[in-house]
Design a protein around this motif. Structure first.
Motif, short mmCIF file in Angstrom:
data_model
loop_
_atom_site.label_atom_id
_atom_site.label_comp_id
_atom_site.label_asym_id
_atom_site.label_seq_id
_atom_site.Cartn_x
_atom_site.Cartn_y
_atom_site.Cartn_z
N ALA A 18 21.33 47.34 -19.25
CA ALA A 18 21.67 48.69 -19.72
C ALA A 18 21.53 48.74 -21.23
O ALA A 18 22.08 47.88 -21.94
CB ALA A 18 23.09 49.06 -19.31
N PRO A 19 20.79 49.71 -21.78
CA PRO A 19 20.58 49.76 -23.24
C PRO A 19 21.89 49.80 -24.03
O PRO A 19 22.00 49.18 -25.09
CB PRO A 19 19.77 51.05 -23.43
CG PRO A 19 19.06 51.25 -22.11
CD PRO A 19 20.01 50.75 -21.08
N GLY A 20 22.85 50.54 -23.53
CA GLY A 20 24.11 50.62 -24.26
C GLY A 20 24.82 49.28 -24.37
O GLY A 20 25.34 48.91 -25.43
N GLU A 21 24.83 48.52 -23.26
CA GLU A 21 25.48 47.21 -23.28
C GLU A 21 24.72 46.22 -24.16
O GLU A 21 25.32 45.39 -24.85
CB GLU A 21 25.58 46.67 -21.85
CG GLU A 21 26.51 47.45 -20.95
CD GLU A 21 27.96 47.33 -21.41
OE1 GLU A 21 28.32 46.29 -21.97
OE2 GLU A 21 28.72 48.29 -21.23
N VAL A 22 23.40 46.34 -24.16
CA VAL A 22 22.60 45.44 -25.01
C VAL A 22 22.89 45.73 -26.48
O VAL A 22 23.02 44.81 -27.30
CB VAL A 22 21.10 45.61 -24.69
CG1 VAL A 22 20.26 44.76 -25.64
CG2 VAL A 22 20.81 45.20 -23.25
N ALA A 23 22.99 47.02 -26.84
CA ALA A 23 23.28 47.37 -28.23
C ALA A 23 24.65 46.86 -28.67
O ALA A 23 24.82 46.36 -29.78
CB ALA A 23 23.21 48.89 -28.41
N ILE A 24 25.62 46.95 -27.77
CA ILE A 24 26.97 46.46 -28.09
C ILE A 24 26.94 44.95 -28.33
O ILE A 24 27.49 44.43 -29.31
CB ILE A 24 27.95 46.81 -26.96
CG1 ILE A 24 28.12 48.33 -26.86
CG2 ILE A 24 29.31 46.15 -27.18
CD1 ILE A 24 28.85 48.77 -25.62
#
Length: 361
Positions: A18-24
Protein backbone atom coordinates in the motif's frame (compact mmCIF):
# COMPACT_ATOMS: atom_id res chain seq x y z
CA UNK A 1 37.51 0.78 -12.27
CA UNK A 2 35.24 2.26 -9.57
CA UNK A 3 33.85 0.03 -6.87
CA UNK A 4 30.99 2.43 -5.97
CA UNK A 5 27.59 3.08 -7.52
CA UNK A 6 24.71 5.49 -7.12
CA UNK A 7 21.48 4.24 -5.55
CA UNK A 8 18.15 5.79 -6.55
CA UNK A 9 14.62 5.32 -5.31
CA UNK A 10 12.70 4.57 -8.50
CA UNK A 11 9.62 6.46 -7.26
CA UNK A 12 7.52 3.32 -7.59
CA UNK A 13 5.91 1.13 -4.95
CA UNK A 14 6.49 -2.61 -5.28
CA UNK A 15 3.45 -4.75 -6.14
CA UNK A 16 1.47 -5.91 -3.14
CA UNK A 17 2.28 -2.89 -0.96
CA UNK A 18 0.00 0.00 0.00
CA UNK A 19 1.53 3.38 -0.98
CA UNK A 20 0.47 5.00 2.25
CA UNK A 21 2.12 2.34 4.41
CA UNK A 22 5.29 2.45 2.32
CA UNK A 23 5.50 6.24 2.76
CA UNK A 24 5.07 5.90 6.53
CA UNK A 25 7.77 3.24 6.79
CA UNK A 26 10.14 5.15 4.51
CA UNK A 27 9.69 8.31 6.59
CA UNK A 28 10.50 6.45 9.77
CA UNK A 29 13.54 4.77 8.26
CA UNK A 30 15.05 7.93 6.77
CA UNK A 31 13.86 10.19 9.62
CA UNK A 32 12.03 12.54 7.30
CA UNK A 33 8.45 13.78 7.19
CA UNK A 34 5.67 11.79 5.56
CA UNK A 35 5.23 14.60 3.05
CA UNK A 36 8.83 14.18 1.88
CA UNK A 37 8.47 10.40 1.80
CA UNK A 38 5.36 10.69 -0.39
CA UNK A 39 7.28 12.98 -2.74
CA UNK A 40 9.98 10.31 -3.08
CA UNK A 41 7.28 7.82 -4.18
CA UNK A 42 5.54 10.15 -6.63
CA UNK A 43 7.04 8.53 -9.75
CA UNK A 44 10.29 10.48 -10.04
CA UNK A 45 13.68 9.06 -9.11
CA UNK A 46 15.45 10.34 -6.00
CA UNK A 47 19.18 9.92 -5.39
CA UNK A 48 19.68 8.64 -1.85
CA UNK A 49 23.28 7.37 -1.99
CA UNK A 50 25.94 8.95 -4.18
CA UNK A 51 28.94 6.69 -3.57
CA UNK A 52 27.69 3.34 -2.34
CA UNK A 53 30.24 0.49 -2.19
CA UNK A 54 29.18 -2.49 -4.29
CA UNK A 55 29.60 -4.78 -1.28
CA UNK A 56 26.88 -2.88 0.58
CA UNK A 57 24.45 -2.59 -2.35
CA UNK A 58 22.50 -5.85 -1.68
CA UNK A 59 21.98 -4.87 1.94
CA UNK A 60 20.48 -1.51 0.97
CA UNK A 61 18.27 -2.97 -1.73
CA UNK A 62 16.94 -5.70 0.53
CA UNK A 63 16.09 -3.21 3.27
CA UNK A 64 14.18 -1.00 0.86
CA UNK A 65 12.48 -4.02 -0.67
CA UNK A 66 11.14 -4.98 2.74
CA UNK A 67 9.57 -1.53 2.94
CA UNK A 68 8.02 -1.89 -0.54
CA UNK A 69 10.10 0.82 -2.23
CA UNK A 70 11.58 0.17 -5.69
CA UNK A 71 15.22 1.04 -6.42
CA UNK A 72 17.55 1.63 -9.38
CA UNK A 73 21.34 1.42 -9.48
CA UNK A 74 23.57 3.57 -11.71
CA UNK A 75 27.33 3.46 -12.15
CA UNK A 76 30.10 2.07 -14.30
CA UNK A 77 30.21 -1.13 -12.29
CA UNK A 78 26.51 -1.44 -11.58
CA UNK A 79 25.04 -4.93 -11.94
CA UNK A 80 23.56 -5.55 -15.34
CA UNK A 81 20.48 -7.10 -13.69
CA UNK A 82 18.61 -5.46 -10.86
CA UNK A 83 18.66 -7.17 -7.51
CA UNK A 84 16.00 -9.86 -7.21
CA UNK A 85 13.14 -8.54 -5.13
CA UNK A 86 11.26 -11.10 -3.05
CA UNK A 87 7.62 -11.77 -3.73
CA UNK A 88 5.19 -9.68 -1.64
CA UNK A 89 4.01 -12.75 0.27
CA UNK A 90 7.57 -13.40 1.49
CA UNK A 91 8.35 -9.82 2.49
CA UNK A 92 8.69 -8.87 6.11
CA UNK A 93 5.73 -6.61 7.05
CA UNK A 94 6.51 -2.95 7.60
CA UNK A 95 5.53 -3.21 11.28
CA UNK A 96 8.12 -5.98 11.74
CA UNK A 97 11.05 -3.91 10.44
CA UNK A 98 13.55 -4.06 13.29
CA UNK A 99 15.96 -1.40 14.49
CA UNK A 100 18.94 -3.24 12.97
CA UNK A 101 17.61 -2.54 9.47
CA UNK A 102 17.27 1.14 10.26
CA UNK A 103 20.74 1.32 11.78
CA UNK A 104 22.33 -0.31 8.73
CA UNK A 105 20.54 2.04 6.36
CA UNK A 106 22.65 5.08 7.20
CA UNK A 107 21.30 7.63 4.72
CA UNK A 108 19.18 10.11 6.67
CA UNK A 109 21.20 13.24 5.90
CA UNK A 110 21.51 12.71 2.15
CA UNK A 111 17.96 11.51 1.68
CA UNK A 112 16.63 14.44 3.62
CA UNK A 113 18.68 16.91 1.57
CA UNK A 114 17.65 15.44 -1.77
CA UNK A 115 13.99 14.89 -0.90
CA UNK A 116 13.53 18.44 0.32
CA UNK A 117 14.67 19.78 -3.06
CA UNK A 118 12.52 17.25 -4.92
CA UNK A 119 9.33 17.80 -2.92
CA UNK A 120 6.54 19.08 -5.17
CA UNK A 121 4.86 22.37 -4.31
CA UNK A 122 1.71 20.70 -3.05
CA UNK A 123 1.64 17.18 -1.74
CA UNK A 124 -1.53 16.10 0.11
CA UNK A 125 -0.81 15.34 3.77
CA UNK A 126 -3.05 12.60 5.13
CA UNK A 127 -4.87 13.69 8.29
CA UNK A 128 -6.04 10.29 9.46
CA UNK A 129 -4.29 8.75 12.43
CA UNK A 130 -2.20 5.72 11.47
CA UNK A 131 -1.87 2.36 13.12
CA UNK A 132 1.32 3.29 14.94
CA UNK A 133 0.06 6.59 16.45
CA UNK A 134 -0.64 5.24 19.93
CA UNK A 135 2.75 3.57 20.13
CA UNK A 136 4.67 6.73 19.29
CA UNK A 137 5.74 9.08 22.07
CA UNK A 138 3.32 12.00 22.35
CA UNK A 139 3.47 15.25 24.28
CA UNK A 140 1.27 14.77 27.33
CA UNK A 141 1.38 17.88 29.55
CA UNK A 142 1.81 17.27 33.27
CA UNK A 143 -1.32 17.60 35.43
CA UNK A 144 0.27 20.49 37.33
CA UNK A 145 2.48 23.07 35.68
CA UNK A 146 3.01 26.74 34.95
CA UNK A 147 3.49 26.70 31.18
CA UNK A 148 0.60 26.99 28.75
CA UNK A 149 2.11 24.88 25.97
CA UNK A 150 0.61 21.63 24.72
CA UNK A 151 -2.84 20.12 24.29
CA UNK A 152 -5.43 18.25 26.33
CA UNK A 153 -8.01 15.93 24.82
CA UNK A 154 -11.50 15.55 26.25
CA UNK A 155 -10.79 12.92 28.89
CA UNK A 156 -7.53 14.54 30.01
CA UNK A 157 -9.30 17.91 30.24
CA UNK A 158 -11.85 16.51 32.70
CA UNK A 159 -9.29 14.52 34.69
CA UNK A 160 -6.83 17.44 34.89
CA UNK A 161 -9.67 19.81 35.76
CA UNK A 162 -10.59 17.60 38.70
CA UNK A 163 -6.98 17.59 39.90
CA UNK A 164 -6.78 21.38 39.52
CA UNK A 165 -9.71 21.73 41.95
CA UNK A 166 -7.95 19.81 44.72
CA UNK A 167 -5.68 22.75 45.68
CA UNK A 168 -8.80 24.91 46.00
CA UNK A 169 -10.29 22.57 48.61
CA UNK A 170 -6.97 22.51 50.46
CA UNK A 171 -6.84 26.31 50.28
CA UNK A 172 -10.31 26.67 51.84
CA UNK A 173 -9.33 24.36 54.69
CA UNK A 174 -6.10 26.28 55.36
CA UNK A 175 -7.87 29.63 55.38
CA UNK A 176 -10.60 28.35 57.69
CA UNK A 177 -8.01 26.86 60.06
CA UNK A 178 -6.00 30.10 60.12
CA UNK A 179 -9.09 32.17 60.91
CA UNK A 180 -10.13 29.78 63.70
CA UNK A 181 -6.65 30.10 65.23
CA UNK A 182 -6.82 33.87 65.08
CA UNK A 183 -4.15 34.22 62.36
CA UNK A 184 -6.18 36.57 60.16
CA UNK A 185 -3.10 38.01 58.44
CA UNK A 186 -1.87 34.53 57.54
CA UNK A 187 -5.33 33.69 56.22
CA UNK A 188 -5.18 36.72 53.93
CA UNK A 189 -1.75 35.77 52.59
CA UNK A 190 -2.76 32.14 52.05
CA UNK A 191 -5.95 33.22 50.35
CA UNK A 192 -4.30 35.67 47.96
CA UNK A 193 -1.29 33.53 47.00
CA UNK A 194 -3.18 30.25 46.89
CA UNK A 195 -6.11 31.80 45.07
CA UNK A 196 -3.85 33.22 42.36
CA UNK A 197 -2.12 29.84 41.92
CA UNK A 198 -5.45 28.01 41.72
CA UNK A 199 -6.81 30.41 39.10
CA UNK A 200 -3.59 29.96 37.09
CA UNK A 201 -3.96 26.16 37.14
CA UNK A 202 -7.63 26.26 36.13
CA UNK A 203 -6.93 28.70 33.28
CA UNK A 204 -4.06 26.46 32.14
CA UNK A 205 -6.42 23.49 31.77
CA UNK A 206 -8.87 25.60 29.75
CA UNK A 207 -6.13 26.96 27.47
CA UNK A 208 -4.68 23.50 26.77
CA UNK A 209 -8.15 22.22 25.90
CA UNK A 210 -8.64 25.11 23.46
CA UNK A 211 -5.27 24.23 21.91
CA UNK A 212 -6.54 20.70 21.26
CA UNK A 213 -9.43 22.20 19.30
CA UNK A 214 -7.00 24.30 17.27
CA UNK A 215 -8.05 27.54 19.02
CA UNK A 216 -6.02 30.20 20.76
CA UNK A 217 -6.11 30.74 24.50
CA UNK A 218 -7.23 34.32 23.81
CA UNK A 219 -10.77 32.94 23.58
CA UNK A 220 -10.79 32.98 27.40
CA UNK A 221 -11.41 36.71 27.21
CA UNK A 222 -14.96 35.59 26.52
CA UNK A 223 -15.21 34.81 30.26
CA UNK A 224 -14.57 38.47 31.05
CA UNK A 225 -17.33 39.49 28.64
CA UNK A 226 -19.74 37.01 30.22
CA UNK A 227 -18.88 38.35 33.67
CA UNK A 228 -19.72 41.88 32.52
CA UNK A 229 -23.01 40.69 31.03
CA UNK A 230 -24.01 39.14 34.36
CA UNK A 231 -23.77 42.59 35.94
CA UNK A 232 -26.24 44.06 33.43
CA UNK A 233 -29.50 44.75 35.34
CA UNK A 234 -31.86 43.17 32.84
CA UNK A 235 -34.50 40.53 33.66
CA UNK A 236 -33.23 37.04 32.89
CA UNK A 237 -29.71 38.18 31.94
CA UNK A 238 -28.02 36.26 34.75
CA UNK A 239 -29.90 33.08 33.88
CA UNK A 240 -29.08 33.43 30.17
CA UNK A 241 -25.36 33.86 30.91
CA UNK A 242 -25.37 30.84 33.23
CA UNK A 243 -27.01 28.73 30.52
CA UNK A 244 -24.41 29.88 27.96
CA UNK A 245 -21.53 29.05 30.33
CA UNK A 246 -23.01 25.58 30.94
CA UNK A 247 -23.26 24.95 27.18
CA UNK A 248 -19.67 26.05 26.59
CA UNK A 249 -18.44 23.82 29.42
CA UNK A 250 -20.34 20.89 27.92
CA UNK A 251 -18.77 21.52 24.51
CA UNK A 252 -15.27 21.45 26.01
CA UNK A 253 -16.05 18.05 27.52
CA UNK A 254 -17.64 16.51 24.41
CA UNK A 255 -16.18 18.18 21.30
CA UNK A 256 -13.34 16.05 19.83
CA UNK A 257 -9.95 17.65 19.29
CA UNK A 258 -8.00 17.70 16.05
CA UNK A 259 -6.64 14.26 15.16
CA UNK A 260 -3.59 15.70 13.42
CA UNK A 261 -0.70 17.72 14.74
CA UNK A 262 -1.47 21.43 14.90
CA UNK A 263 0.51 24.55 15.82
CA UNK A 264 0.20 23.69 19.51
CA UNK A 265 1.73 20.21 19.25
CA UNK A 266 0.84 16.59 18.63
CA UNK A 267 -2.30 14.88 19.97
CA UNK A 268 -2.09 13.23 23.36
CA UNK A 269 -1.09 9.61 23.71
CA UNK A 270 -3.34 6.81 24.97
CA UNK A 271 -5.60 7.62 27.91
CA UNK A 272 -4.52 5.53 30.88
CA UNK A 273 -6.81 4.12 33.55
CA UNK A 274 -6.47 7.01 35.96
CA UNK A 275 -7.33 9.48 33.20
CA UNK A 276 -10.57 7.64 32.43
CA UNK A 277 -11.43 7.28 36.14
CA UNK A 278 -10.79 10.99 36.73
CA UNK A 279 -12.96 11.97 33.77
CA UNK A 280 -15.84 9.78 34.98
CA UNK A 281 -15.57 11.24 38.50
CA UNK A 282 -15.50 14.77 37.06
CA UNK A 283 -18.68 14.07 35.09
CA UNK A 284 -20.45 12.60 38.14
CA UNK A 285 -19.51 15.56 40.36
CA UNK A 286 -20.65 18.03 37.70
CA UNK A 287 -23.99 16.25 37.39
CA UNK A 288 -24.44 16.15 41.18
CA UNK A 289 -23.68 19.88 41.44
CA UNK A 290 -26.20 20.67 38.70
CA UNK A 291 -28.91 18.61 40.41
CA UNK A 292 -28.16 20.18 43.79
CA UNK A 293 -28.67 23.67 42.39
CA UNK A 294 -32.19 22.89 41.17
CA UNK A 295 -33.90 22.51 44.60
CA UNK A 296 -32.18 25.67 45.86
CA UNK A 297 -33.47 27.69 42.92
CA UNK A 298 -36.93 26.20 43.33
CA UNK A 299 -36.94 27.03 47.04
CA UNK A 300 -35.74 30.56 46.39
CA UNK A 301 -38.40 31.15 43.76
CA UNK A 302 -41.15 29.65 45.91
CA UNK A 303 -40.20 31.85 48.86
CA UNK A 304 -40.82 34.91 46.71
CA UNK A 305 -43.96 33.61 45.06
CA UNK A 306 -47.15 35.66 45.51
CA UNK A 307 -49.33 34.40 48.35
CA UNK A 308 -51.58 35.37 51.22
CA UNK A 309 -50.66 36.66 54.63
CA UNK A 310 -51.31 34.51 57.61
CA UNK A 311 -53.84 36.22 59.87
CA UNK A 312 -54.35 37.68 62.37
CA UNK A 313 -52.02 40.65 62.28
CA UNK A 314 -51.08 42.78 65.26
CA UNK A 315 -52.09 46.31 64.20
CA UNK A 316 -52.05 49.37 66.39
CA UNK A 317 -55.19 51.50 66.36
CA UNK A 318 -55.53 55.27 66.09
CA UNK A 319 -58.51 57.61 65.97
CA UNK A 320 -56.86 59.50 63.11
CA UNK A 321 -57.91 57.82 59.78
CA UNK A 322 -54.73 58.85 57.98
CA UNK A 323 -52.46 57.54 60.75
CA UNK A 324 -54.55 54.37 61.02
CA UNK A 325 -54.05 53.63 57.31
CA UNK A 326 -50.30 54.17 57.67
CA UNK A 327 -50.21 51.76 60.64
CA UNK A 328 -52.11 49.13 58.62
CA UNK A 329 -49.76 49.44 55.66
CA UNK A 330 -46.67 49.19 57.89
CA UNK A 331 -48.08 46.08 59.61
CA UNK A 332 -48.86 44.41 56.30
CA UNK A 333 -45.38 45.13 54.89
CA UNK A 334 -43.73 43.81 58.05
CA UNK A 335 -45.81 40.62 58.05
CA UNK A 336 -45.13 40.01 54.35
CA UNK A 337 -41.39 40.32 54.93
CA UNK A 338 -41.42 38.01 57.97
CA UNK A 339 -43.58 35.37 56.26
CA UNK A 340 -41.65 35.51 52.97
CA UNK A 341 -44.73 36.43 50.97
CA UNK A 342 -44.47 38.68 47.94
CA UNK A 343 -47.53 40.89 47.46
CA UNK A 344 -48.17 42.81 44.29
CA UNK A 345 -49.77 46.25 44.46
CA UNK A 346 -53.29 44.94 43.86
CA UNK A 347 -53.06 42.30 46.61
CA UNK A 348 -51.42 44.75 49.00
CA UNK A 349 -54.11 47.39 48.46
CA UNK A 350 -56.87 44.80 48.89
CA UNK A 351 -55.33 43.69 52.21
CA UNK A 352 -55.07 47.30 53.43
CA UNK A 353 -58.73 48.01 52.69
CA UNK A 354 -59.85 44.74 54.28
CA UNK A 355 -58.02 45.48 57.56
CA UNK A 356 -59.28 49.10 57.58
CA UNK A 357 -62.86 47.86 57.37
CA UNK A 358 -62.26 45.44 60.26
CA UNK A 359 -60.83 48.25 62.42
CA UNK A 360 -63.74 50.64 61.81
CA UNK A 361 -65.88 51.15 64.97
Amino acid sequence: MSDTVQLFLSGQVLPGFAPGEVAIALARLLKISETQAQAMLAGQETLIKRSLPLAQLPQYQQTLARLGAGTRVQGPDAPTQPAIEPAPAELKPTSMLDSADAAQFSVPAEARMVSESATPAKVPQPEQRHWYTDSEPAHNPAPFGWDYTGRLNRLRYMAYGLLAMLPIFALVLLVSLSVSLGAVAAAWVIGLVGGAASVWLLLRVLVLRLHDLGLSGHWLWLLVLLGLLMAVPLPGMKMAVNILISLLSLLLCLWPGQARENEHGAPNGPNHGWIIAGAVLYALLSLATLLAEQPEEAEASSSKAPGRLQAPLQIETSPDPVKQEALVRAAIDKAAKEQGVELDEVAREAAVQAYLRELQP
